[in-house]
Motif scaffolding. Structure first.
Motif, PDB file in Angstrom:
ATOM      1  N   ILE A  47     -12.751 -54.318 -46.217  1.00 25.77           N
ATOM      2  CA  ILE A  47     -12.067 -55.406 -46.601  1.00 25.77           C
ATOM      3  C   ILE A  47     -10.936 -55.978 -45.531  1.00 25.77           C
ATOM      4  CG2 ILE A  47     -10.453 -56.247 -48.318  1.00 25.77           C
ATOM      5  CD1 ILE A  47     -11.605 -54.483 -50.405  1.00 25.77           C
ATOM      6  N   MET A  48     -10.385 -54.803 -44.894  1.00 22.28           N
ATOM      7  CA  MET A  48      -9.349 -55.093 -43.854  1.00 22.28           C
ATOM      8  C   MET A  48     -10.264 -55.881 -42.739  1.00 22.28           C
ATOM      9  SD  MET A  48      -7.051 -52.070 -43.799  1.00 22.28           S
ATOM     10  CE  MET A  48      -6.166 -52.337 -42.351  1.00 22.28           C
ATOM     11  N   THR A  49     -11.469 -55.466 -42.345  1.00 21.61           N
ATOM     12  CA  THR A  49     -12.023 -55.950 -41.285  1.00 21.61           C
ATOM     13  C   THR A  49     -13.121 -57.166 -41.615  1.00 21.61           C
ATOM     14  OG1 THR A  49     -13.927 -54.516 -41.271  1.00 21.61           O
ATOM     15  CG2 THR A  49     -11.813 -53.984 -39.918  1.00 21.61           C
ATOM     16  N   ASP A  50     -12.946 -57.648 -42.808  1.00 20.61           N
ATOM     17  CA  ASP A  50     -13.948 -58.768 -43.207  1.00 20.61           C
ATOM     18  C   ASP A  50     -15.235 -58.496 -43.191  1.00 20.61           C
ATOM     19  OD1 ASP A  50     -11.768 -60.299 -44.251  1.00 20.61           O
ATOM     20  OD2 ASP A  50     -11.507 -61.358 -42.253  1.00 20.61           O
ATOM     21  N   ASN A  51     -15.847 -57.124 -43.460  1.00 14.98           N
ATOM     22  CA  ASN A  51     -17.138 -56.757 -43.400  1.00 14.98           C
ATOM     23  C   ASN A  51     -17.722 -56.553 -44.648  1.00 14.98           C
ATOM     24  OD1 ASN A  51     -17.335 -57.123 -40.550  1.00 14.98           O
ATOM     25  ND2 ASN A  51     -16.721 -55.090 -40.179  1.00 14.98           N
ATOM     26  N   ILE A  52     -17.564 -57.540 -45.670  1.00 15.26           N
ATOM     27  CA  ILE A  52     -18.090 -57.247 -46.954  1.00 15.26           C
ATOM     28  C   ILE A  52     -19.383 -57.290 -47.035  1.00 15.26           C
ATOM     29  CG2 ILE A  52     -17.684 -58.400 -49.383  1.00 15.26           C
ATOM     30  CD1 ILE A  52     -14.812 -59.056 -48.413  1.00 15.26           C
ATOM     31  N   CYS A  81     -11.419 -45.165 -48.950  1.00 15.91           N
ATOM     32  CA  CYS A  81     -10.917 -45.662 -47.565  1.00 15.91           C
ATOM     33  C   CYS A  81     -12.126 -46.601 -46.852  1.00 15.91           C
ATOM     34  CB  CYS A  81     -10.743 -44.271 -46.912  1.00 15.91           C
ATOM     35  SG  CYS A  81      -9.288 -43.398 -47.117  1.00 15.91           S
ATOM     36  N   TYR A  82     -13.319 -46.215 -47.243  1.00 13.43           N
ATOM     37  CA  TYR A  82     -14.324 -47.163 -46.551  1.00 13.43           C
ATOM     38  C   TYR A  82     -14.412 -48.359 -46.928  1.00 13.43           C
ATOM     39  CZ  TYR A  82     -18.961 -48.584 -45.453  1.00 13.43           C
ATOM     40  OH  TYR A  82     -20.133 -49.446 -45.146  1.00 13.43           O
TER      41      TYR A  82
END
Length: 65
Positions: free
Chosen positions: A60-65, A54-55
């Motif tokens: 990935i959904m918020t583009d915080n890779i 989930c994390y």
């Protein structure tokens, strides 16, 4: 009308007892699994895997890779 207020004052206690009953009923099978060491390791692994998955999905959904 006073009966209405009496019932209204009883509602928070009712709500708390319903929530406690819900959580006890929901988590009782999990507590039974925790008694066995093999099942405890499996349950811990599954919970950690789901949390990490989930994390990563949220990252990935918020583009915080």
């Amino acid at each position: 009308m006073s009966n209405f207020w009496v019932n209204l004052y009883k509602f928070p206690r009712f709500l708390i007892s319903v929530l406690i009953g819900f959580f006890l009923t929901t988590f009782q099978p999990i507590f039974k699994l925790l008694k066995n060491k093999k099942d405890r390791i499996l349950l811990t692994t599954v919970i950690i895997t789901i949390t990490v998955l989930c994390y990563r999905i949220i990252q990935i959904m918020t583009d915080n890779i």
